[in-house]
Design a protein around this motif. Structure first.
Motif, PDB file in Angstrom:
ATOM      1  N   MET A 165     -10.624  11.379 -15.266  1.00 30.86           N
ATOM      2  CA  MET A 165     -10.067  10.664 -14.106  1.00 30.86           C
ATOM      3  C   MET A 165      -8.577  10.409 -14.336  1.00 30.86           C
ATOM      4  O   MET A 165      -8.186   9.956 -15.416  1.00 30.86           O
ATOM      5  CB  MET A 165     -10.789   9.320 -13.923  1.00 30.86           C
ATOM      6  N   PRO A 166      -7.711  10.718 -13.353  1.00 31.85           N
ATOM      7  CA  PRO A 166      -6.276  10.482 -13.547  1.00 31.85           C
ATOM      8  C   PRO A 166      -5.967   9.008 -13.682  1.00 31.85           C
ATOM      9  O   PRO A 166      -6.664   8.153 -13.135  1.00 31.85           O
ATOM     10  CB  PRO A 166      -5.657  11.059 -12.266  1.00 31.85           C
ATOM     11  N   ARG A 167      -4.914   8.716 -14.435  1.00 33.80           N
ATOM     12  CA  ARG A 167      -4.515   7.319 -14.636  1.00 33.80           C
ATOM     13  C   ARG A 167      -4.006   6.741 -13.316  1.00 33.80           C
ATOM     14  O   ARG A 167      -3.214   7.379 -12.612  1.00 33.80           O
ATOM     15  CB  ARG A 167      -3.411   7.250 -15.682  1.00 33.80           C
ATOM     16  N   PRO A 168      -4.452   5.522 -12.953  1.00 38.33           N
ATOM     17  CA  PRO A 168      -3.938   4.902 -11.724  1.00 38.33           C
ATOM     18  C   PRO A 168      -2.422   4.758 -11.787  1.00 38.33           C
ATOM     19  O   PRO A 168      -1.845   4.529 -12.865  1.00 38.33           O
ATOM     20  CB  PRO A 168      -4.629   3.538 -11.712  1.00 38.33           C
ATOM     21  N   ARG A 169      -1.794   4.870 -10.641  1.00 42.06           N
ATOM     22  CA  ARG A 169      -0.333   4.777 -10.591  1.00 42.06           C
ATOM     23  C   ARG A 169       0.158   3.432 -11.123  1.00 42.06           C
ATOM     24  O   ARG A 169       1.226   3.346 -11.736  1.00 42.06           O
ATOM     25  CB  ARG A 169       0.124   4.977  -9.138  1.00 42.06           C
ATOM     26  N   THR A 170      -0.634   2.378 -10.904  1.00 42.59           N
ATOM     27  CA  THR A 170      -0.229   1.052 -11.380  1.00 42.59           C
ATOM     28  C   THR A 170      -0.264   0.948 -12.903  1.00 42.59           C
ATOM     29  O   THR A 170       0.247  -0.018 -13.466  1.00 42.59           O
ATOM     30  CB  THR A 170      -1.142  -0.034 -10.786  1.00 42.59           C
ATOM     31  N   GLU A 171      -0.873   1.935 -13.587  1.00 44.83           N
ATOM     32  CA  GLU A 171      -0.928   1.935 -15.051  1.00 44.83           C
ATOM     33  C   GLU A 171      -0.003   2.981 -15.667  1.00 44.83           C
ATOM     34  O   GLU A 171       0.098   3.094 -16.892  1.00 44.83           O
ATOM     35  CB  GLU A 171      -2.367   2.199 -15.524  1.00 44.83           C
ATOM     36  N   ALA A 214      -4.086  -2.630  -1.409  1.00 45.79           N
ATOM     37  CA  ALA A 214      -4.151  -2.093  -2.770  1.00 45.79           C
ATOM     38  C   ALA A 214      -2.940  -1.201  -3.001  1.00 45.79           C
ATOM     39  O   ALA A 214      -2.314  -0.731  -2.051  1.00 45.79           O
ATOM     40  CB  ALA A 214      -5.446  -1.311  -2.993  1.00 45.79           C
ATOM     41  N   ASN A 215      -2.641  -0.968  -4.277  1.00 44.36           N
ATOM     42  CA  ASN A 215      -1.443  -0.210  -4.617  1.00 44.36           C
ATOM     43  C   ASN A 215      -1.742   1.177  -5.165  1.00 44.36           C
ATOM     44  O   ASN A 215      -0.832   1.878  -5.606  1.00 44.36           O
ATOM     45  CB  ASN A 215      -0.596  -0.993  -5.626  1.00 44.36           C
ATOM     46  N   ASN A 216      -3.001   1.578  -5.130  1.00 38.49           N
ATOM     47  CA  ASN A 216      -3.400   2.923  -5.565  1.00 38.49           C
ATOM     48  C   ASN A 216      -4.081   3.647  -4.414  1.00 38.49           C
ATOM     49  O   ASN A 216      -5.059   3.147  -3.844  1.00 38.49           O
ATOM     50  CB  ASN A 216      -4.355   2.853  -6.763  1.00 38.49           C
ATOM     51  N   THR A 217      -3.571   4.797  -4.052  1.00 40.03           N
ATOM     52  CA  THR A 217      -4.161   5.572  -2.961  1.00 40.03           C
ATOM     53  C   THR A 217      -5.587   5.995  -3.319  1.00 40.03           C
ATOM     54  O   THR A 217      -5.896   6.272  -4.479  1.00 40.03           O
ATOM     55  CB  THR A 217      -3.321   6.828  -2.673  1.00 40.03           C
ATOM     56  N   HIS A 224      -9.151  -1.886   7.816  1.00 35.83           N
ATOM     57  CA  HIS A 224      -7.693  -1.761   7.898  1.00 35.83           C
ATOM     58  C   HIS A 224      -7.155  -1.619   6.473  1.00 35.83           C
ATOM     59  O   HIS A 224      -6.785  -2.606   5.832  1.00 35.83           O
ATOM     60  CB  HIS A 224      -7.094  -2.984   8.596  1.00 35.83           C
ATOM     61  N   PRO A 225      -7.127  -0.375   5.947  1.00 32.64           N
ATOM     62  CA  PRO A 225      -6.675  -0.151   4.567  1.00 32.64           C
ATOM     63  C   PRO A 225      -5.153  -0.089   4.477  1.00 32.64           C
ATOM     64  O   PRO A 225      -4.528   0.792   5.061  1.00 32.64           O
ATOM     65  CB  PRO A 225      -7.308   1.193   4.210  1.00 32.64           C
ATOM     66  N   ILE A 226      -4.567  -1.045   3.773  1.00 26.11           N
ATOM     67  CA  ILE A 226      -3.111  -1.106   3.621  1.00 26.11           C
ATOM     68  C   ILE A 226      -2.765  -0.620   2.221  1.00 26.11           C
ATOM     69  O   ILE A 226      -2.940  -1.340   1.229  1.00 26.11           O
ATOM     70  CB  ILE A 226      -2.600  -2.537   3.858  1.00 26.11           C
ATOM     71  N   CYS A 227      -2.309   0.601   2.130  1.00 29.95           N
ATOM     72  CA  CYS A 227      -1.955   1.182   0.836  1.00 29.95           C
ATOM     73  C   CYS A 227      -0.462   0.980   0.581  1.00 29.95           C
ATOM     74  O   CYS A 227       0.376   1.462   1.348  1.00 29.95           O
ATOM     75  CB  CYS A 227      -2.295   2.667   0.794  1.00 29.95           C
ATOM     76  N   LEU A 228      -0.152   0.263  -0.471  1.00 29.84           N
ATOM     77  CA  LEU A 228       1.233   0.024  -0.886  1.00 29.84           C
ATOM     78  C   LEU A 228       1.465   0.834  -2.161  1.00 29.84           C
ATOM     79  O   LEU A 228       1.250   0.346  -3.267  1.00 29.84           O
ATOM     80  CB  LEU A 228       1.460  -1.471  -1.136  1.00 29.84           C
ATOM     81  N   GLY A 280      -7.113  -1.763  -6.755  1.00 24.16           N
ATOM     82  CA  GLY A 280      -8.079  -1.377  -5.737  1.00 24.16           C
ATOM     83  C   GLY A 280      -9.474  -1.235  -6.285  1.00 24.16           C
ATOM     84  O   GLY A 280     -10.379  -0.749  -5.592  1.00 24.16           O
ATOM     85  N   SER A 281      -9.678  -1.682  -7.530  1.00 28.20           N
ATOM     86  CA  SER A 281     -10.986  -1.542  -8.162  1.00 28.20           C
ATOM     87  C   SER A 281     -11.450  -2.822  -8.850  1.00 28.20           C
ATOM     88  O   SER A 281     -12.417  -2.792  -9.605  1.00 28.20           O
ATOM     89  CB  SER A 281     -10.946  -0.395  -9.184  1.00 28.20           C
ATOM     90  N   THR A 282     -10.789  -3.949  -8.595  1.00 26.26           N
ATOM     91  CA  THR A 282     -11.177  -5.210  -9.223  1.00 26.26           C
ATOM     92  C   THR A 282     -12.605  -5.581  -8.805  1.00 26.26           C
ATOM     93  O   THR A 282     -12.890  -5.688  -7.609  1.00 26.26           O
ATOM     94  CB  THR A 282     -10.212  -6.334  -8.791  1.00 26.26           C
ATOM     95  N   PRO A 283     -13.526  -5.772  -9.757  1.00 23.90           N
ATOM     96  CA  PRO A 283     -14.930  -6.031  -9.408  1.00 23.90           C
ATOM     97  C   PRO A 283     -15.118  -7.212  -8.453  1.00 23.90           C
ATOM     98  O   PRO A 283     -15.900  -7.119  -7.497  1.00 23.90           O
ATOM     99  CB  PRO A 283     -15.580  -6.300 -10.776  1.00 23.90           C
TER     100      PRO A 283
END
Length: 295
Positions: A1-7, A161-164, A174-178, A138-141
């Motif tokens: 799995m690719p690393r999330p952009r936030t990481e 969330a900040n990861n597409t 209403h998904p707001i992707c930042l 975007g994955s916080t339990p």
């Protein structure tokens, strides 16, 4: 799995700790600016989410702000401002922060995995309600569990969330992707991601207020004037809208028990307080529409 952009690592990360502090400060500032700029691309979706929030307030539903960690602090700050700024009633606002709102300087990190409490706190969700769910990854339990509960209850979900392509955005109406750039300090999402979240949250609530008729020519006409500063602001707003002197504005505010909308209508048209309230009910609280009625 690719690393999330936030990481991911920022392109200025290498050797950052060896540079003069003034240079690092510049990198940090530019990182914040770059993060803020991404919100522009999400403006249409933010506007749609704000309209959904306004529908919830009109229908007598509840806005539920849900998040963990620094995202929770951002969400809580926005929710707590809505009463004083736009007179949104406390009964229509809830804050659900993993581990509860902190009362001291410590904020345990393991609480974002604790989803058990949500079963009790979200039992009364209805189709009238809207959840504003915020998670940088975007994955916080905790936040995901709340969104899943909202989906089952038929509530509207506004997600930030900040990861597409993240799970939270997939659940949202209403998904707001930042899509903020990698943090200067990798994974420290209280920085760039948090800045973008704060802007988006402030936009959501302000656009909601515009939709509800609580803003007139850039002035907060549904403000709760409960301190010296706000009472002075209320007088200024009434004076500007009605084009009257301070004494007339003060008299109108007294007649309207400190409420700006009816006071502006009284001062501008000379109607009684009862008539002002009647007109505002008929125009669903929209001051511009009320002023156009004249009588």
């Amino acid at each position: 799995m690719p690393r999330p952009r936030t990481e991911a690592l920022h392109d200025m990360a290498e050797g950052l700790d060896m540079r003069p502090l003034a240079d690092v400060a510049g990198v940090l500032a530019r990182g914040q600016i770059a993060a803020a700029e991404v919100v522009l691309a999400a403006a249409p979706t933010i506007a749609d989410g704000a309209a959904a929030m306004a529908n919830t307030i009109r229908a007598g539903g509840v806005l539920h702000y849900v998040a963990a960690g620094s995202s929770g602090l951002m969400a809580a700050a926005d929710a707590q401002e809505l009463g004083g700024t736009f007179s949104i009633q406390p009964a229509q606002l809830r804050i659900h922060m993993a581990g509860g709102l902190p009362t001291g300087v410590e904020m345990p990190g393991d609480t974002e995995d604790a989803t058990e409490s949500l079963q009790d706190t979200l039992t009364d969700l209805s189709t009238r309600d809207t959840i504003i769910a915020v998670s940088a990854s975007g994955s916080t339990p905790y936040t995901l569990a709340a969104a899943q509960t909202a989906r089952s209850a038929g509530a509207t979900i506004v997600a930030i969330a900040n990861n597409t392509g993240s799970a939270l955005l997939e659940l949202a109406d209403h998904p707001i992707c930042l899509a903020t750039p990698p943090e200067v300090i990798s994974g420290s999402t209280r920085m760039g991601a948090g800045t973008a979240q704060k802007i988006a949250l402030n936009m959501l609530s302000t656009l909601m207020a515009v939709e509800l008729g609580h803003v007139h020519d850039g002035m907060m006409v549904n403000v709760r004037a409960d301190n010296i500063k706000l009472r002075a602001r209320a007088r200024s707003i009434v004076r500007r809208i009605a084009n009257v002197e301070q004494t007339a504005a003060e008299t109108a505010l007294e007649m309207a028990q400190g409420e700006v909308k009816p006071a502006a209508l009284i001062a501008a048209t000379g109607v009684s307080a009862d008539k002002a309230y009647e007109i505002l009910r008929e125009t669903e609280g929209n001051l511009r529409a009320a002023l156009a009625r004249k009588t």
